[in-house]
Scaffold this active site. Structure first.
Site, PDB file in Angstrom:
ATOM      1  N   ASP A  54      46.651  45.748  37.285  1.00 11.42           N
ATOM      2  CA  ASP A  54      46.534  46.554  36.059  1.00 11.42           C
ATOM      3  C   ASP A  54      47.478  47.758  36.093  1.00 11.42           C
ATOM      4  O   ASP A  54      48.176  48.040  35.127  1.00 11.42           O
ATOM      5  CB  ASP A  54      45.100  47.092  35.907  1.00 11.42           C
ATOM      6  CG  ASP A  54      44.212  46.137  35.133  1.00 11.42           C
ATOM      7  OD1 ASP A  54      44.681  45.039  34.809  1.00 11.42           O
ATOM      8  OD2 ASP A  54      43.063  46.513  34.843  1.00 11.42           O
ATOM      9  N   GLU A  79      43.965  53.029  31.239  1.00 16.50           N
ATOM     10  CA  GLU A  79      42.704  53.166  31.944  1.00 16.50           C
ATOM     11  C   GLU A  79      42.900  53.634  33.389  1.00 16.50           C
ATOM     12  O   GLU A  79      42.071  54.336  33.944  1.00 16.50           O
ATOM     13  CB  GLU A  79      42.028  51.785  31.929  1.00 16.50           C
ATOM     14  CG  GLU A  79      40.708  51.746  32.635  1.00 16.50           C
ATOM     15  CD  GLU A  79      40.009  50.413  32.466  1.00 16.50           C
ATOM     16  OE1 GLU A  79      40.639  49.450  32.005  1.00 16.50           O
ATOM     17  OE2 GLU A  79      38.818  50.368  32.797  1.00 16.50           O
ATOM     18  N   ASP A 153      45.791  48.820  27.420  1.00 17.27           N
ATOM     19  CA  ASP A 153      44.836  48.116  28.267  1.00 17.27           C
ATOM     20  C   ASP A 153      45.594  46.940  28.871  1.00 17.27           C
ATOM     21  O   ASP A 153      45.881  45.962  28.181  1.00 17.27           O
ATOM     22  CB  ASP A 153      43.611  47.631  27.482  1.00 17.27           C
ATOM     23  CG  ASP A 153      42.500  47.201  28.418  1.00 17.27           C
ATOM     24  OD1 ASP A 153      42.799  46.903  29.597  1.00 17.27           O
ATOM     25  OD2 ASP A 153      41.331  47.144  27.986  1.00 17.27           O
ATOM     26  N   ILE A 155      44.935  44.513  31.026  1.00 17.50           N
ATOM     27  CA  ILE A 155      44.216  43.231  30.891  1.00 17.50           C
ATOM     28  C   ILE A 155      42.782  43.553  30.478  1.00 17.50           C
ATOM     29  O   ILE A 155      41.997  44.038  31.292  1.00 17.50           O
ATOM     30  CB  ILE A 155      44.171  42.414  32.208  1.00 17.50           C
ATOM     31  CG1 ILE A 155      45.590  42.181  32.752  1.00 17.50           C
ATOM     32  CG2 ILE A 155      43.457  41.072  31.987  1.00 17.50           C
ATOM     33  CD1 ILE A 155      45.609  41.623  34.162  1.00 17.50           C
ATOM     34  N   ASP A 156      42.466  43.295  29.225  1.00 17.27           N
ATOM     35  CA  ASP A 156      41.083  43.488  28.780  1.00 17.27           C
ATOM     36  C   ASP A 156      40.300  42.206  29.103  1.00 17.27           C
ATOM     37  O   ASP A 156      40.874  41.125  29.195  1.00 17.27           O
ATOM     38  CB  ASP A 156      41.064  43.773  27.270  1.00 17.27           C
ATOM     39  CG  ASP A 156      39.663  44.100  26.793  1.00 17.27           C
ATOM     40  OD1 ASP A 156      38.957  44.858  27.488  1.00 17.27           O
ATOM     41  OD2 ASP A 156      39.270  43.591  25.726  1.00 17.27           O
ATOM     42  N   THR A 158      38.579  41.685  31.976  1.00 21.85           N
ATOM     43  CA  THR A 158      38.987  41.365  33.341  1.00 21.85           C
ATOM     44  C   THR A 158      38.076  40.353  34.005  1.00 21.85           C
ATOM     45  O   THR A 158      38.548  39.510  34.773  1.00 21.85           O
ATOM     46  CB  THR A 158      38.952  42.632  34.231  1.00 21.85           C
ATOM     47  OG1 THR A 158      39.020  43.755  33.381  1.00 21.85           O
ATOM     48  CG2 THR A 158      40.087  42.639  35.195  1.00 21.85           C
ATOM     49  N   ASP A 303      40.639  50.030  24.607  1.00 22.39           N
ATOM     50  CA  ASP A 303      40.131  48.734  24.137  1.00 22.39           C
ATOM     51  C   ASP A 303      40.367  48.549  22.644  1.00 22.39           C
ATOM     52  O   ASP A 303      40.611  47.438  22.176  1.00 22.39           O
ATOM     53  CB  ASP A 303      38.605  48.635  24.338  1.00 22.39           C
ATOM     54  CG  ASP A 303      38.180  48.622  25.789  1.00 22.39           C
ATOM     55  OD1 ASP A 303      38.837  47.947  26.587  1.00 22.39           O
ATOM     56  OD2 ASP A 303      37.167  49.287  26.112  1.00 22.39           O
TER      57      ASP A 303
HETATM   58  C1  2IP Z   1      35.857  45.733  29.037  1.00 24.31           C
HETATM   59  C2  2IP Z   1      35.791  44.308  28.567  1.00 24.31           C
HETATM   60  C3  2IP Z   1      34.351  43.923  28.460  1.00 24.31           C
HETATM   61  C4  2IP Z   1      33.649  44.728  27.386  1.00 24.31           C
HETATM   62  C5  2IP Z   1      33.840  46.218  27.675  1.00 24.31           C
HETATM   63  C6  2IP Z   1      35.307  46.587  27.923  1.00 24.31           C
HETATM   64  O1  2IP Z   1      37.171  46.063  29.416  1.00 24.31           O
HETATM   65  O2  2IP Z   1      36.423  44.112  27.340  1.00 24.31           O
HETATM   66  O3  2IP Z   1      34.298  42.560  28.223  1.00 24.31           O
HETATM   67  O4  2IP Z   1      32.288  44.394  27.391  1.00 24.31           O
HETATM   68  O5  2IP Z   1      33.378  46.956  26.599  1.00 24.31           O
HETATM   69  O6  2IP Z   1      35.441  47.948  28.231  1.00 24.31           O
HETATM   70  P1  2IP Z   1      31.667  43.164  26.533  1.00 24.31           P
HETATM   71  O7  2IP Z   1      32.371  41.906  26.931  1.00 24.31           O
HETATM   72  O8  2IP Z   1      30.208  43.177  26.863  1.00 24.31           O
HETATM   73  O9  2IP Z   1      31.973  43.519  25.117  1.00 24.31           O
HETATM   74  P2  2IP Z   1      37.794  45.690  30.897  1.00 24.31           P
HETATM   75  O10 2IP Z   1      37.596  44.252  31.138  1.00 24.31           O
HETATM   76  O11 2IP Z   1      39.245  46.074  30.727  1.00 24.31           O
HETATM   77  O12 2IP Z   1      37.070  46.574  31.869  1.00 24.31           O
HETATM   78 CA    CA Z   2      39.276  46.980  28.534  1.00 21.09          CA
END
Ligand code: 2IP
Ligand code: CA
Length: 379
Positions: A54, A79, A153, A155-156, A158, A303
């Site tokens: 990341d 992040e 971000d 990689i969202d 993750t 995000d």
């Molecule tokens: C996370 C990821 C999660 C999400 C959370 C984000 O970012 O997108 O999937 O939770 O809100 O902050 P959910 O899937 O329950 O919506 P990352 O993977 O970059 O930590």
């Molecule tokens: Ca994210």
């Protein structure tokens, strides 16, 4: 702005390549998925290879954007912090150097001398991506880079990226979990007001090449400023809600009271669950759901900024749910839209940049009003 957009599409594709390489190359993949046990648990390099990937992507984007638009340096946020500690307890600041060899040398110090992994990662960072086609000709927006800031971000979703379940995506259908939920998100906001004005979303794992077994990605972009609203996605006709009622997507960890209120509103078939905050907003952008509702402060500026810009370009937006429920005129009140320039000073660390009031992502204002009506007094 057209030049900035072209650059962001390019760096997002480079980021997607790094994400794919980390899963395709065995030495990197092993670091990505390994379970940490015993003594190793305390070694930061082992603990956080995913964080290193990341950070490297984030630094690469900073490096490339800063080289072309030096006025933006200092306003490119993400992040991750780029300070690392290796297995020997030494502190290393991870940056992208001017040559691949130098970057590999620096990465090897964080990877405790794993030169194979360091070279593979450096190679992906310094590689030129295949050209990204975007019909940005004639796009002129009267904003200068010195007025803008960026949220990245790398990689969202993750957890989905690491689990790596492969799904065959069906056109027009939301698929709740899997590699396709992992997204590279780059959002641009106006420093003075915090409104999101440009967004690039790259989905590194959209389709598996049946012949070679490699992955093909997909990208989306949007620009929204004053009367200029351009998006690579066109609005679906009617959408899945259409005349037959609203469809919503939620996190599986959403509060029971919200799940119940929306089951009553949408009916059980039109209420879906999916992973990834970015992926859920993308579902709204693509018309796979009408709204994404989140009652918790579990998302962050990185995000939501990029997909928010695309929704604005399509005539929708992302509001703070708490503020939206308090506001008298609901969707008409633009003060409830999320902004990206000011931290919550009462919090520390990443929480300074959380979307604390929850959110509603919508394409159509009338849907936001319906959601407000269904949740009023329940939270
Ligand atoms: C996370 C990821 C999660 C999400 C959370 C984000 O970012 O997108 O999937 O939770 O809100 O902050 P959910 O899937 O329950 O919506 P990352 O993977 O970059 O930590
Ligand atoms: Ca994210």
């Amino acid at each position: 702005m057209a030049d900035l957009l072209k650059l962001l599409l390019r760096v997002a594709e480079k980021a997607a390549n790094v994400a794919r390489v980390c899963r395709q190359e065995a030495p990197l993949f092993q670091l990505l998925v390994q379970e940490k046990t015993g003594e190793d648990k305390n070694k930061k390099f082992v603990q956080d290879f995913k964080t290193l990937a990341d950070v490297v992507i984030q630094e690469m984007i900073k490096h490339d954007v800063g080289a072309q638009f030096p006025e933006m340096l200092g306003f490119i946020h993400g992040e991750e912090s780029n300070k690392f500690e290796n297995g020997l307890g030494e502190s290393v600041t991870v940056t992208v150097c001017s040559t691949e060899e130098e970057t590999a040398k620096l990465l090897a110090t964080v990877l405790d001398g794993d030169h194979t992994a360091a070279s593979l990662l450096a190679q992906a960072i310094h590689q030129d991506p295949t050209a990204i086609e975007a019909s940005t000709d004639g796009l002129t927006v009267p904003l200068s880079p010195s007025e803008l800031g960026i949220w990245i971000d790398p990689i969202d979703a993750t957890s989905q990226y690491i689990k790596g379940r492969e799904e065959v995506l069906e056109e027009g259908l939301l698929s709740p979990s899997g590699l396709h939920c992992a997204l590279v998100l780059i959002g641009v906001y106006l420093r003075s007001t915090g409104e999101p004005v440009m967004g690039v979303i790259n989905q590194p794992f959209n389709q598996k090449d049946p012949a070679g077994g490699g992955w093909r990605g997909k990208h989306y972009w949007g620009v929204s400023w004053g009367n200029i609203n351009v998006c690579s996605v066109s609005l679906p006709k009617g959408g899945p809600g259409g005349e037959q009622g609203l469809s919503a997507v939620l996190s599986s960890s959403e509060k029971q009271v919200v799940k119940e209120a929306l089951t009553t509103l949408c009916g059980p078939d039109k209420l879906k669950y999916a992973s990834g905050a970015g992926y859920k907003i993308l579902c709204v952008i693509l018309g796979l759901a009408d709204v994404y509702v989140l009652s918790e402060g579990s998302t962050f500026k990185w995000d939501s900024c990029a997909p928010h810009a695309l929704l604005r370009a399509l005539g929708g937006g992302v509001v703070d749910l708490t503020k939206s429920l308090q506001s008298i005129c609901g969707a008409q009140d633009h003060k409830t839209e999320l902004t990206y320039h000011q931290p919550y000073t009462e919090y520390t660390g990443a929480d300074r940049w959380a979307n604390h009031g929850g959110l509603v992502a919508y394409r159509d204002c009338s849907h936001l009003r319906i959601i407000n009506g269904a949740l009023k007094g329940k939270l």
